[in-house]
Design a protein around this motif. Structure first.
Motif, PDB file in Angstrom:
ATOM      1  N   HIS A  59       0.586  -1.412   0.010  1.00  0.00           N
ATOM      2  CA  HIS A  59      -0.088   0.020  -0.147  1.00  0.00           C
ATOM      3  C   HIS A  59       0.743   1.243   0.043  1.00  0.00           C
ATOM      4  O   HIS A  59       0.198   2.269  -0.022  1.00  0.00           O
ATOM      5  N   PRO A 108      -2.721  -3.757  -1.579  1.00  0.00           N
ATOM      6  CA  PRO A 108      -2.645  -3.546  -0.121  1.00  0.00           C
ATOM      7  C   PRO A 108      -3.263  -4.392   0.792  1.00  0.00           C
ATOM      8  O   PRO A 108      -3.139  -4.161   2.087  1.00  0.00           O
ATOM      9  N   GLY A 138       5.968  -4.220   5.193  1.00  0.00           N
ATOM     10  CA  GLY A 138       6.167  -3.451   6.656  1.00  0.00           C
ATOM     11  C   GLY A 138       6.108  -4.656   7.761  1.00  0.00           C
ATOM     12  O   GLY A 138       5.692  -5.439   7.580  1.00  0.00           O
ATOM     13  N   ASP A 139       6.389  -3.932   8.957  1.00  0.00           N
ATOM     14  CA  ASP A 139       6.413  -4.721  10.040  1.00  0.00           C
ATOM     15  C   ASP A 139       5.015  -5.203  10.608  1.00  0.00           C
ATOM     16  O   ASP A 139       5.040  -6.163  11.006  1.00  0.00           O
ATOM     17  N   GLY A 140       3.885  -4.631  10.114  1.00  0.00           N
ATOM     18  CA  GLY A 140       2.408  -4.973  10.196  1.00  0.00           C
ATOM     19  C   GLY A 140       2.393  -6.113   9.618  1.00  0.00           C
ATOM     20  O   GLY A 140       1.851  -7.169  10.034  1.00  0.00           O
ATOM     21  N   ALA A 141       2.452  -6.145   8.421  1.00  0.00           N
ATOM     22  CA  ALA A 141       2.391  -7.124   7.522  1.00  0.00           C
ATOM     23  C   ALA A 141       3.057  -8.491   7.697  1.00  0.00           C
ATOM     24  O   ALA A 141       2.548  -9.444   7.584  1.00  0.00           O
ATOM     25  N   GLU A 144       1.501 -11.266   9.346  1.00  0.00           N
ATOM     26  CA  GLU A 144       0.187 -12.099   8.752  1.00  0.00           C
ATOM     27  C   GLU A 144       0.778 -13.552   8.545  1.00  0.00           C
ATOM     28  O   GLU A 144       2.091 -13.519   8.214  1.00  0.00           O
ATOM     29  N   ARG A 170       5.557   0.953  13.286  1.00  0.00           N
ATOM     30  CA  ARG A 170       4.302   1.224  13.509  1.00  0.00           C
ATOM     31  C   ARG A 170       3.478   0.410  12.429  1.00  0.00           C
ATOM     32  O   ARG A 170       3.832   0.312  11.349  1.00  0.00           O
ATOM     33  N   SER A 171       2.394   0.051  13.038  1.00  0.00           N
ATOM     34  CA  SER A 171       1.267  -0.408  11.959  1.00  0.00           C
ATOM     35  C   SER A 171       0.123   0.657  12.245  1.00  0.00           C
ATOM     36  O   SER A 171      -0.559   0.380  13.128  1.00  0.00           O
ATOM     37  N   ILE A 172      -0.264   1.340  11.121  1.00  0.00           N
ATOM     38  CA  ILE A 172      -1.257   2.400  11.356  1.00  0.00           C
ATOM     39  C   ILE A 172      -0.870   3.276  12.713  1.00  0.00           C
ATOM     40  O   ILE A 172       0.133   3.933  12.559  1.00  0.00           O
ATOM     41  N   HIS A 237       0.009   7.625   8.962  1.00  0.00           N
ATOM     42  CA  HIS A 237      -0.060   6.292   8.224  1.00  0.00           C
ATOM     43  C   HIS A 237      -0.623   6.642   6.719  1.00  0.00           C
ATOM     44  O   HIS A 237      -0.029   6.219   5.811  1.00  0.00           O
TER      45      HIS A 237
HETATM   46  C1  LIG Z   1      -5.060  -8.252   5.556  1.00  0.00           C
HETATM   47  C2  LIG Z   1      -5.112  -6.618   5.830  1.00  0.00           C
HETATM   48  N1  LIG Z   1      -5.527  -6.405   7.197  1.00  0.00           N
HETATM   49  C3  LIG Z   1      -5.570  -5.028   7.483  1.00  0.00           C
HETATM   50  C4  LIG Z   1      -5.416  -4.211   6.395  1.00  0.00           C
HETATM   51  C5  LIG Z   1      -5.477  -2.472   7.133  1.00  0.00           C
HETATM   52  N2  LIG Z   1      -4.172  -1.833   6.982  1.00  0.00           N
HETATM   53  C6  LIG Z   1      -3.929  -1.359   5.807  1.00  0.00           C
HETATM   54  S1  LIG Z   1      -2.259  -0.760   6.040  1.00  0.00           S
HETATM   55  C7  LIG Z   1      -2.305  -1.389   7.711  1.00  0.00           C
HETATM   56  C8  LIG Z   1      -1.045  -1.193   8.483  1.00  0.00           C
HETATM   57  C9  LIG Z   1       0.139  -1.761   7.821  1.00  0.00           C
HETATM   58  O1  LIG Z   1       1.487  -1.769   8.815  1.00  0.00           O
HETATM   59  P1  LIG Z   1       2.845  -2.076   8.185  1.00  0.00           P
HETATM   60  O2  LIG Z   1       2.551  -3.546   7.426  1.00  0.00           O
HETATM   61  O3  LIG Z   1       3.702  -1.882   9.298  1.00  0.00           O
HETATM   62  O4  LIG Z   1       3.255  -0.898   6.780  1.00  0.00           O
HETATM   63  P2  LIG Z   1       3.426   0.646   6.978  1.00  0.00           P
HETATM   64  O5  LIG Z   1       1.969   1.115   6.915  1.00  0.00           O
HETATM   65  O6  LIG Z   1       3.929   0.837   8.327  1.00  0.00           O
HETATM   66  O7  LIG Z   1       4.227   1.059   5.736  1.00  0.00           O
HETATM   67  C10 LIG Z   1      -3.328  -2.005   7.827  1.00  0.00           C
HETATM   68  C11 LIG Z   1      -3.487  -2.696   9.435  1.00  0.00           C
HETATM   69  C12 LIG Z   1      -4.954  -4.582   5.272  1.00  0.00           C
HETATM   70  N3  LIG Z   1      -4.880  -3.775   4.319  1.00  0.00           N
HETATM   71  N4  LIG Z   1      -5.067  -5.801   5.106  1.00  0.00           N
END
Ligand SMILES: Cc1ncc(C[n+]2csc(CCOP(=O)(O)OP(=O)(O)O)c2C)c(N)n1
Length: 313
Positions: A59, A108, A138-141, A144, A170-172, A237
């Motif tokens: 994204h 995304p 990202g660290d949030g991804a 998964e 950060r994740s959001i 974010h």
């Molecule tokens: C499977 C899924 N869950 C939730 C979301 C909503 N979402 C979009 S971006 C995001 C945060 C992502 O954080 P990270 O992976 O660390 O990347 P960053 O935004 O920090 O670059 C979330 C939770 C999504 N797009 N896909």
């Protein structure tokens, strides 16, 4: 070499800073996640690649696309929803694809690009190509499940796959330490699957490009690797605002001190290029960005008849 890298990083920075104004004016047709602060990673990684290597993004991929050699006008048109955009104005910021530069797509849905990149790397291996696939996440991804299945498959099938983990903490709005137990150890997880792990300073172009260059020969041989690049995103974010009131991990001053674009600029000055020469380069890039935006503003929207083309059903 450093000046070339600076030009690419500065282009990404300025393009996004100028686009931020248009986001506030509602001219951008999709949600936008700005990459400001993370430029050294995209440019450092892509500078170590062959032009036929493939890249997949997520994204937050304007930087990945431009660093891979993507066309600025096509990107701005895509954001403005125009026909000449890289996805004919139908994908927006989060669904860019341009196979002419082997940017094979961005998606995304968090982490979904990782299994897709395994498929791309498997195809490269099957056809005995020397090329590799690189995926940014990202660290949030990274949290998964698809990532772990991919780590497993990448070593099982000996895939030419490089995973670039951009850890901006950060994740959001949720910080790393609010999401992970204190026992979480990324290196142990990754190496536990048999995937090579390297950590880099994502705010330092030379550290990133140097470490990726070292890794790539083995990746080409089918030894998958993950490089974790520590960084900051400077903006919120999504959208161009800042979020100082909710940040605990850093301040604007700290981010500026550690800003990869300012750091590489200083290195260029230290190497003997004058301030005037650097400013001339910067002014040229600013003009290029302004021209791309003017071009995109005037460009036509997709025609009604094209509503059902470019679809997979
Ligand atoms: C499977 C899924 N869950 C939730 C979301 C909503 N979402 C979009 S971006 C995001 C945060 C992502 O954080 P990270 O992976 O660390 O990347 P960053 O935004 O920090 O670059 C979330 C939770 C999504 N797009 N896909």
């Amino acid at each position: 070499m450093l000046l070339d890298a600076y030009k690419k990083m500065f282009l990404i920075r300025i393009a996004e800073e100028q686009l931020a104004d248009y986001y506030l004016k509602n001219k951008i047709m999709s949600l936008v996640h700005f990459y400001v602060g993370q430029e050294a990673i995209a440019v450092g990684v892509c500078d170590a690649l062959h032009k036929n290597d493939r890249v997949m993004g997520n994204h937050r991929s304007h930087g990945h696309y431009l660093a891979k050699g993507g066309d600025l006008k096509k990107m701005v048109c895509e954001l403005f929803g125009k026909e000449c955009g890289s996805s004919h104005g139908k994908g927006g910021s989060m669904h860019m694809i341009d196979t002419s530069v082997n940017f094979i797509g961005s998606t995304p849905i968090l982490s979904s690009a990782v299994p897709l990149s395994c498929g791309s790397a498997l195809e490269q291996k099957y056809h005995k190509s020397d090329m590799i696939t690189v995926v940014f996440l990202g660290d949030g991804a990274f949290e998964e499940g698809g990532v772990y299945e991919s780590l497993n498959l990448s070593t099982l099938f000996k895939l030419p796959l490089l995973i670039v983990l951009e850890n901006n903490l950060r994740s959001i709005d949720t910080r790393l330490w609010e999401r992970r137990s204190s026992a979480h150890d990324t290196k142990k997880i990754v190496t536990g699957f048999g995937v090579q792990y390297v950590k880099a300073d994502g705010n330092d172009y030379l550290d990133v490009v140097g470490k990726v260059r070292k890794l790539i020969p083995e990746v080409r041989e089918g030894k998958p690797a993950l490089i974790e690049c520590m960084t900051y995103r400077h903006m919120a974010h999504s959208g161009p605002t800042f979020e100082e009131e909710t940040r605990e991990e850093d301040t604007i001053e700290q981010r500026k001190e550690n800003d990869s674009v300012l750091k590489i600029r200083q290195k260029i000055l230290d190497s003997g290029i004058t301030e005037e020469e650097v400013i001339a380069v910067e002014n040229n890039i600013k003009k290029t960005v302004t021209n791309a935006i003017v071009f995109a503003k005037r460009a036509p929207f997709p025609k009604k008849e094209s509503l059902y083309t470019d679809l997979y059903v």
